[in-house]
Design a protein around this motif. Structure first.
Motif, PDB file in Angstrom:
ATOM      1  N   ASP A  15       0.845  -1.200   0.000  1.00 15.72           N
ATOM      2  CA  ASP A  15       0.000   0.000   0.000  1.00 15.72           C
ATOM      3  C   ASP A  15       0.884   1.255   0.000  1.00 15.72           C
ATOM      4  O   ASP A  15       1.594   1.511   0.976  1.00 15.72           O
ATOM      5  N   PHE A  17       0.123   4.255   0.369  1.00 15.80           N
ATOM      6  CA  PHE A  17      -0.261   5.265   1.361  1.00 15.80           C
ATOM      7  C   PHE A  17       0.446   4.977   2.690  1.00 15.80           C
ATOM      8  O   PHE A  17       0.468   5.808   3.588  1.00 15.80           O
ATOM      9  N   GLU A  18       1.030   3.764   2.792  1.00 10.27           N
ATOM     10  CA  GLU A  18       1.737   3.389   4.025  1.00 10.27           C
ATOM     11  C   GLU A  18       3.235   3.213   3.817  1.00 10.27           C
ATOM     12  O   GLU A  18       4.015   3.329   4.747  1.00 10.27           O
ATOM     13  N   SER A  19       3.616   2.871   2.566  1.00 14.40           N
ATOM     14  CA  SER A  19       5.024   2.536   2.322  1.00 14.40           C
ATOM     15  C   SER A  19       5.529   3.315   1.110  1.00 14.40           C
ATOM     16  O   SER A  19       4.839   3.408   0.090  1.00 14.40           O
ATOM     17  N   GLN A 312      -7.025   8.332   6.321  1.00 15.91           N
ATOM     18  CA  GLN A 312      -6.681   8.528   7.746  1.00 15.91           C
ATOM     19  C   GLN A 312      -7.427   7.538   8.652  1.00 15.91           C
ATOM     20  O   GLN A 312      -6.895   7.078   9.649  1.00 15.91           O
ATOM     21  N   GLY A 314      -8.277   4.593   7.763  1.00 16.86           N
ATOM     22  CA  GLY A 314      -7.899   3.221   7.404  1.00 16.86           C
ATOM     23  C   GLY A 314      -8.997   2.468   6.668  1.00 16.86           C
ATOM     24  O   GLY A 314      -9.105   1.237   6.779  1.00 16.86           O
ATOM     25  N   GLN A 353       0.170   5.884  -5.850  1.00 17.20           N
ATOM     26  CA  GLN A 353      -1.126   5.933  -5.155  1.00 17.20           C
ATOM     27  C   GLN A 353      -2.285   5.807  -6.137  1.00 17.20           C
ATOM     28  O   GLN A 353      -3.273   5.116  -5.872  1.00 17.20           O
TER      29      GLN A 353
END
Ligand SMILES: [Zn+2]
Length: 436
Positions: A15, A17-19, A312, A314, A353
């Motif tokens: 993902d 948005f996380e990594s 935000q 999740g 993204q």
């Protein structure tokens, strides 16, 4: 014997948005697929060719191999209802949409449209679609048959309406809850016969169904844990006001569906533009997914989807074309609209993204991450080939890019469905422009 597909490979390993290193692009890449249509290996061309010299090769040259697109929200009986005048949501439905949907009582029209609908999606690089079906059983049977025959991974169900309204033609209402249940059970059994097919209980929206119909959906969802549930939420201000007037005992729109037991990890809610923080908290707790439909939101003037707030909290977000409110069948082209909608709210998405939202993110939102969405070994070989050189201007623009990341960003905004040269589902070529 396995097959090796050669080209520029681009996919998400995680993902983004996380990594920050989730995107993998391999310029001279190879994808090895076994006889069952499963990905065996992804890597550099020279390495995989040296390891398996006996394998058959399909060389797409400078073409980009991208995981199959996932359309999280589209209406089958609105196939010919795109670009219809009618103002915003409620007026548009009454004036332009319901009469079109009523036409699918005709068996011939339903069968012909089902074939064209499936083919059109495959030609756009879409390999998985979550679809609001027709109100008519025979039309949905035709849709499932067309998807199975032509190789589209399909999640669909009968669009349920049984609350009379002056705006809705009577022919679009289900004759009874018992009949709707029996039809759903037949179609659920049809889906069990083909692993590409999945059934989704589909109450159209809170005000289209009686309490008995919603309870029937919740009941079938419990009885058949492999099924999904899809509906609409928080799309348009007038729609929300109408729902809250009718369900005045509920604190918000989401609570209406929650009270009927319709919200869970296999639920997909389309739109959710005007969501409160309280609703986002409860959606995240329920692990319920949301589908953002960029071109539809722009066409109907519904509003700007708050992606940052969903991320935000999740919440898994897919992207959908929402044909016929959407004006583009290509999910790829919708990603460019998604970018612009976030720009207007101060969030600048990068190529990783955007690609995630249309591929691995969609798979995750639909609980299909184990099967599709990227090139991880073991997954189904669902991908399409994007040929930037097929368009003169795009080719020149790409030649001026200084990195592969920049090229991908350009492709995301400039390539259209016309540059899709082939589409594969489970390693089977399901669409081709015969360029290879
Ligand atoms: Zn819709």
């Amino acid at each position: 014997m396995s097959v090796i597909y050669l080209g520029v490979l681009a996919h998400l390993r995680a993902d983004p948005f996380e990594s920050s290193d989730a995107l993998e692009i391999i310029p001279s890449g190879a994808l090895r697929v076994d006889e069952e249509g499963r990905i065996v290996q992804i890597g550099e061309k020279w390495q995989i060719l040296a390891q398996t010299p006996e394998a058959r090769c399909v060389d797409y040259g400078d073409g980009w191999l991208i995981p199959g697109l996932i359309d999280g929200h589209i209406h089958f009986p609105q196939y010919y209802a795109t670009a219809a005048e009618g103002g915003q949501l409620l007026d548009w439905l009454a004036k332009s949409i319901f009469p079109q949907e009523a036409a699918y009582a005709d068996v011939e029209l339903a069968e012909d449209t089902a074939r064209r609908f499936v083919h059109h999606l495959l030609a756009c690089g879409t390999t998985t679609a979550m679809v609001f079906g027709s109100q008519f059983f025979h039309a949905n049977l035709a849709l499932f048959d067309a998807a199975a025959r032509h190789g589209l991974r399909l999640i669909a169900g009968t669009t349920l309406m049984d609350r009379a309204s002056p705006l809705i033609p009577e022919s679009l209402l289900q004759p009874s809850v018992a009949q709707a249940r029996a039809d759903a059970e037949t179609l659920i059994a049809r889906c069990r016969a083909d692993s590409l097919l999945h059934y989704a209980l589909t109450p159209r929206w809170a005000l289209s169904c009686t309490a008995e119909m919603m309870e029937m959906c919740a009941d079938l969802l419990r009885a058949h844990p492999e099924t999904y549930l899809q509906t609409h939420i928080n799309e348009n201000r007038s729609e929300i006001e109408a729902v809250m007037r009718h369900f005045s005992q509920c604190r918000d729109y989401l609570e209406v569906y929650q009270r009927f037991g319709l919200i869970g990890e296999r639920t997909m809610l389309a739109h959710n533009i005007h969501a409160s923080d309280g609703e986002l908290v409860r959606l995240a707790q329920a692990q319920c997914a949301v589908c953002h439909c960029p071109s539809s939101n722009l066409f109907l003037g519904s509003g700007l989807f708050p992606l940052a707030r969903h991320v935000q909290h999740g919440i898994d977000v897919a992207v959908g074309t929402d044909i016929g409110a959407g004006t583009r069948f290509s999910l790829w082209e919708n990603l460019s609209d998604a970018y612009k909608i976030q720009q207007l709210q101060g969030m600048s998405l990068d190529a990783a993204q955007l690609l995630y939202l249309g591929t691995l993110g969609g798979a995750k939102a639909l609980q299909l991450e184990h099967e599709t969405g990227n090139f991880a070994p073991g997954k189904s070989a669902d991908f399409f080939v994007l040929d930037g050189a097929a368009d003169g201007y795009l080719n020149e623009r790409l030649r001026r890019c200084e990195s592969l990341g920049e090229s991908l960003f350009c492709l995301l905004h400039l390539a259209t469905a016309r540059q899709v040269s082939a589409t594969y589902v489970r390693g089977r070529r399901v669409f081709s422009q015969n360029t290879v």
